[in-house]
Design an enzyme around this catalytic site. Sequence first.
Site, short mmCIF file in Angstrom:
data_model
loop_
_atom_site.label_atom_id
_atom_site.label_comp_id
_atom_site.label_asym_id
_atom_site.label_seq_id
_atom_site.Cartn_x
_atom_site.Cartn_y
_atom_site.Cartn_z
N THR A 38 31.68 16.95 37.95
CA THR A 38 31.10 18.08 38.67
C THR A 38 31.79 19.40 38.35
O THR A 38 31.14 20.39 38.02
CB THR A 38 31.20 17.82 40.19
OG1 THR A 38 30.51 16.60 40.48
CG2 THR A 38 30.58 18.95 41.00
N CYS A 39 33.11 19.45 38.45
CA CYS A 39 33.83 20.73 38.36
C CYS A 39 33.53 21.42 37.04
O CYS A 39 33.18 22.60 37.00
CB CYS A 39 35.33 20.49 38.54
SG CYS A 39 36.28 22.00 38.44
N LYS A 48 32.37 30.01 38.89
CA LYS A 48 33.29 31.14 38.83
C LYS A 48 33.03 32.00 37.60
O LYS A 48 33.31 33.20 37.61
CB LYS A 48 34.74 30.66 38.87
CG LYS A 48 35.28 30.54 40.28
CD LYS A 48 34.86 29.32 41.03
CE LYS A 48 33.88 29.47 42.11
NZ LYS A 48 33.57 28.23 42.82
N GLY A 176 27.38 27.35 53.95
CA GLY A 176 28.73 26.94 53.59
C GLY A 176 29.19 27.57 52.29
O GLY A 176 28.74 28.66 51.90
N ALA A 180 27.29 30.59 50.08
CA ALA A 180 27.94 31.92 50.06
C ALA A 180 28.18 32.37 48.62
O ALA A 180 27.96 33.54 48.28
CB ALA A 180 29.27 31.86 50.81
N HIS A 454 56.48 46.76 46.29
CA HIS A 454 55.84 47.91 46.92
C HIS A 454 55.22 48.78 45.85
O HIS A 454 55.85 49.02 44.82
CB HIS A 454 56.88 48.74 47.70
CG HIS A 454 56.28 49.96 48.31
ND1 HIS A 454 55.44 49.90 49.41
CD2 HIS A 454 56.35 51.27 47.95
CE1 HIS A 454 55.05 51.13 49.71
NE2 HIS A 454 55.58 51.98 48.84
#
Length: 476
Positions: A38-39, A48, A176, A180, A454
């Site tokens: 599947t993946c 993706k 789900g 989405a 930062h």
Amino acid sequence: MTHYDLLILGSGSGNSLITPYWDDKKVAIVDGGIFGGTCLNVGCIPTKMFVYPAQLADSVDEAARLGVDLEFKGARWGEIRERIFGRIDFISDAGRKYRDSELENVDLYAEFATFTSPKSMVTASGKEITADKVVIAAGSRAVLPDIPGIDLPQVHTSDTIMRVDFPQRVVVVGSGFIAAEFANIFHSLGAKVTQLSRSGELLRTHDPLVSERFTAEASKRWNVLHATPTAVESATDGGVVVRYENPDQGGTEAGEIAADVVLVATGRVSNVDRLDPQPAGFDVADGILSVDEFQRVLSNGQPLDGVFALGDVSNTYQLKHVANREARVVIHNLEHPEDLRATDHRAVPSAVFTHPQVASVGLTEPQARELAEREGWAEDELAIAVQEYGSTAYGWAMEDQTGFVKLLARKSTGEILGAHLMGHEASNLIQPLVQAMQFGTDAHTLARAPYWIHPALMEVVENALLSLGTKDSGTL
Ligand SMILES: Cc1cc2nc3c(=O)[nH]c(=O)nc-3n(C[C@H](O)[C@H](O)[C@H](O)COP(=O)(O)OP(=O)(O)OC[C@H]3O[C@@H](n4cnc5c(N)ncnc54)[C@H](O)[C@@H]3O)c2cc1C
Ligand SMILES: NC(=O)c1ccc[n+]([C@@H]2O[C@H](COP(=O)([O-])OP(=O)(O)OC[C@H]3O[C@@H](n4cnc5c(N)ncnc54)[C@H](O)[C@@H]3O)[C@@H](O)[C@H]2O)c1
């Protein structure tokens, strides 16, 4: 009948089990679907690869808010699709050939198969296979609601939707992960998207704040209806008409909507029922194959010697990184039966690659409240902090108005119980929190011991940790 040292059912995560340890042993790998599972073929990876171009298209709106005028001229869907599947199909094909013809000790059975005993299977064409050790990595499949027209060619699951020509009008059924991600892809690349949500709340299994804010954001971008489909009918223009009704009071009124394609994303179920688990005596509970902490398959509550399972067939996470972790455990346990290792499922994160991105690990607020009540915690023992991206310097740079980090922790110990992020790069920002939960680092120490760059966006996580007000660990 052919006998092997190892029989692997499923070429997704199962394919990774053939380590050099098996070089001088005989291995059978059985897969009746596309090689690689599947993946690779229809899941994480191609989705993706569509999400990223969709993200680029989205940047037009974000740029405009910051005084940069970009123009979206359109997406060359056909080109995107060919690029994605050109790469993926090649990998799947090369993997199949490697297992099928290049490795002398491995036989590939490209057929579906069922169990006749815990260590024997029969393939669809009648070939009988037995083995000393067996690993079941048979995955899961999409479930479809039983409504008229669900079998029309315009109705897709995630298995087929990525291969279609670009649809101008898309109806997405479900609220789900898959719904989405695809609603966002099609919307961002220029389609008119309508999402039918049975409850009206998107990503409902997430923390309520995520669900509430994601539903609000998605509703600004595409049409979200509080509705459930009742039928799909062919239309004269080659598309379909989806009939829907309000599932409960307060929902959208009944109506119909025209679409070129329908994506049904209403959940996935373990393939265990298709393996004939009864003759093998495998335990099945709540629809999944039962395993112990060492991934050994159970029969009458007892582990079967040398029979393991992993991934979607035997867990409810349905996530690739969980299947991969379980595969590593099975690799070890196959090779070291005298030193079995357990799978650690303590801090399993997940991310929804939509817009805005969502990432989660650990307990949701209702689950944490339930824990607090069950354990009789004092009123203020559960610490909750919500830190907006917009409260940090990088958030100012982005003029971010939607992103947030929500943390749940135990006040007296600083133990992080859960983390829920929504916004830019949420799937990356969550990682230090996963690490802390895994290694037992308390919230104050995590905020204070390491340097945080930062003014990176990651400061929102640092600030959320400090906002929790958990016990001061003494680190300055
Ligand atoms: C659209 C989509 C997007 C996703 N995105 C993500 C993501 O971003 N991140 C993430 O972590 N997870 C994601 N997932 C989930 C992830 O893909 C799965 O959790 C993972 O692939 C499961 O791996 P597995 O090895 O258990 O099963 P699979 O990879 O499904 O392998 C099972 C194999 O067994 C074969 N098989 C089954 N029964 C039999 C039989 N009886 N005989 C012979 N062969 C059989 C099948 O053909 C299949 O090839 C996504 C899933 C989908 C559908
Ligand atoms: N980024 C990721 O990690 C990723 C991406 C995609 C899929 N996945 C995995 O795949 C699994 C399956 O994804 P999914 O989105 O199909 O399942 P899901 O469980 O996330 O969502 C299913 C949705 O369908 C709705 N639904 C169920 N039956 C319905 C019906 N009859 N009518 C209308 N709505 C109905 C449910 O209410 C729910 O909202 C996920 O659990 C996830 O683990 C992961």
